[in-house]
Design an enzyme around this catalytic site. Structure first.
Site, mmCIF file in Angstrom:
data_model
loop_
_atom_site.group_PDB
_atom_site.id
_atom_site.type_symbol
_atom_site.label_atom_id
_atom_site.label_comp_id
_atom_site.label_asym_id
_atom_site.label_seq_id
_atom_site.Cartn_x
_atom_site.Cartn_y
_atom_site.Cartn_z
ATOM 1 N N GLU A 227 105.915 -0.379 -18.947
ATOM 2 C CA GLU A 227 104.867 -1.039 -19.739
ATOM 3 C C GLU A 227 104.863 -0.342 -21.079
ATOM 4 O O GLU A 227 104.409 0.796 -21.196
ATOM 5 C CB GLU A 227 103.509 -0.936 -19.032
ATOM 6 C CG GLU A 227 102.496 -1.967 -19.531
ATOM 7 C CD GLU A 227 101.673 -1.498 -20.718
ATOM 8 O OE1 GLU A 227 102.213 -1.547 -21.854
ATOM 9 O OE2 GLU A 227 100.528 -1.101 -20.537
ATOM 10 N N CYS A 261 97.602 -0.833 -25.956
ATOM 11 C CA CYS A 261 98.803 -1.673 -26.060
ATOM 12 C C CYS A 261 98.448 -3.155 -26.120
ATOM 13 O O CYS A 261 99.117 -3.931 -26.795
ATOM 14 C CB CYS A 261 99.730 -1.419 -24.878
ATOM 15 S SG CYS A 261 100.406 0.249 -24.817
#
Length: 453
Positions: A227, A261
């Site tokens: 990720e 993010c």
């Protein structure tokens, strides 16, 4: 030694001893020894452990929240909810793992054929600083419920959080060493990945570091879930509910001082409402308070490290030089700590630095677009593909955009977020594999085909 620095003051915090190469190998071996008895536990027994861990997280919420505030500058009003979210993740997998992992019957030429899900072994989690509790538990909870054991290599700037997470399992009465803390220097990560007992790697961090981890894992033929970064577009069309869209865009952009993010980073606004929407964003951003993360009134705390703040300011400065208009902020402050002002850049164009790179901080970038198709073109013109938002009252247009956006998740008329019930992850340089949901617990399992005559 791991020597974290307070982002709020710039002063050193408590130091933590690191493991030698031999000590690291011994810790991984402890997790390997714990694997066999843990994998043979029933799902009910594992669930009981995870529920106790969730209760312990809630019991120690104040202490854990303060560690995050001290080590990475998370405002106190965000830190407590992060602990609650970690506990929710434990509760969710305790309740639903049996459903997610039940055998899948498949018709074939056999008398009976099915897919049976089994754990892999010891998993290595290489974790970031920006959500020290939540990201750790979105790795730990599904992995443990699947029957794996976990070795946790947390970021060197949050060693107190890492130690506290491991202690939570001990305090909750979990079996010894199903979670092992690995306080090592980054230089030893490659050896941890290569260790013969480690079967797979979960990594959350930058695209650059993720590429290195992926190459290491591939070289040893080990599973990996990555990720990585994001430059999430938020598309606001002319028929959107502008008030709600502005509220959510601002919230998404400034959570965790913008160090997320999946934050809305590129706000793409249809031309007919562009000026009005920029005004709404300006009004909301101007009201936010930057300051001491220990103050409950603070909306935005410091950037986690000085080098990250310097990098952020470069992105802002370059974008202004390239033609963006700085409506708010944009000045590097003096004084203690690594604070950065709430910054609004408008009239951005796709080639500008702040539109091309991931901007990790309280900086909102707004770009005008002609229509929905132009917005889609600009949104997809990125090397990242993590999340995206779409704001419109036209459901057909919303679904069309959602399906065409090159991302791992899309929120229509809502905020992009992570949720234990739903898979999360990206494509392109935002990584591969999925965390959370059913897909997350199946990321690190052996999907074994069983064929019976």
């Amino acid at each position: 030694m791991l020597n974290p620095i307070s982002p709020a003051t710039g002063q050193p915090l408590q130091s933590y001893a690191t493991l030698t190469r031999e000590e690291m190998a011994a810790q991984i071996t402890l997790a390997h020894q714990a694997y066999s008895p843990w994998r043979t536990c029933s799902l009910d027994a594992r669930a009981s452990v995870l529920k106790r861990v969730a209760a312990q997280l809630r019991a120690e919420k104040a202490t854990l929240a303060q560690l995050m505030t001290d080590e990475m500058g998370k405002p106190v009003k965000e830190a407590g909810p992060e602990v609650e979210k970690a506990a929710w993740c434990c509760d969710h997998y305790a309740e639903y793992a049996a459903t997610y992992l039940q055998d899948d019957q498949v018709e074939s030429d056999a008398g009976n054929s099915y897919v049976h899900y089994q754990p892999l072994g010891v998993l290595l989690g290489v974790l970031p600083w920006n959500a020290p509790l939540w990201i750790a538990f979105r790795f730990l909870a599904p992995a443990l419920m699947a029957g794996n054991t976990c070795v946790m290599k947390h970021d060197p700037h949050v060693p107190g959080c890492a130690q506290a997470i491991a202690q939570i399992f001990s305090n909750a009465g979990a079996p010894e060493n199903i979670v092992v803390n690995l306080p090592i220097e980054n230089a030893l990560v490659s050896e941890a990945i290569a260790h013969p007992h480690v079967q797979a790697v979960s990594f959350t961090g930058s695209a650059k570091a993720g590429g290195i981890v992926a190459a290491m894992a591939a070289a040893h033929i080990k599973h990996a879930v990555l990720e990585l970064g994001g430059s999430d577009p938020c598309i606001v069309l002319a028929d959107a509910d502008q008030e709600i869209a502005a509220d959510v865009a601002v919230l998404s952009r400034i959570i965790n001082a913008g160090q997320s993010c999946i934050a809305a980073k590129r706000i793409l606004v249809e031309q007919p409402i562009y000026d009005a929407f920029v005004d709404k964003l300006t009004q909301r951003l101007a009201k936010l308070k930057v300051g001491d993360p220990n103050d409950p009134a603070t909306d935005i705390g410091p950037i986690a490290r000085e080098d990250l703040r310097t990098h952020l300011h470069r992105q802002v400065t370059e974008s202004v030089m390239q033609g963006a208009t700085c409506v708010l902020g944009g000045e590097l402050p003096s004084g203690d700590g690594f604070y950065y002002p709430v910054t609004l850049l408008t009239d951005a164009q796709p080639a500008m630095t702040a539109m091309q790179e991931e901007v990790f901080g309280p900086v909102m970038v707004v770009c005008p677009v002609r229509d929905a198709e132009h917005a889609l073109q600009v949104a997809n013109a990125s090397e990242y593909g993590l999340g995206a938002g779409v704001w419109t009252r036209d459901s057909a247009t919303a679904l069309h955009l959602a399906k065409q956006l090159e991302t791992g998740q899309v929120a229509i008329n809502g905020i992009v977020k992570t949720d234990p019930r739903l898979p999360s992850g990206g494509i392109k340089k935002s990584g591969y594999g999925r965390e959370l949901g059913e897909q997350g617990i199946k990321a690190f399992i052996n999907a074994k085909q069983i064929w019976v005559r």
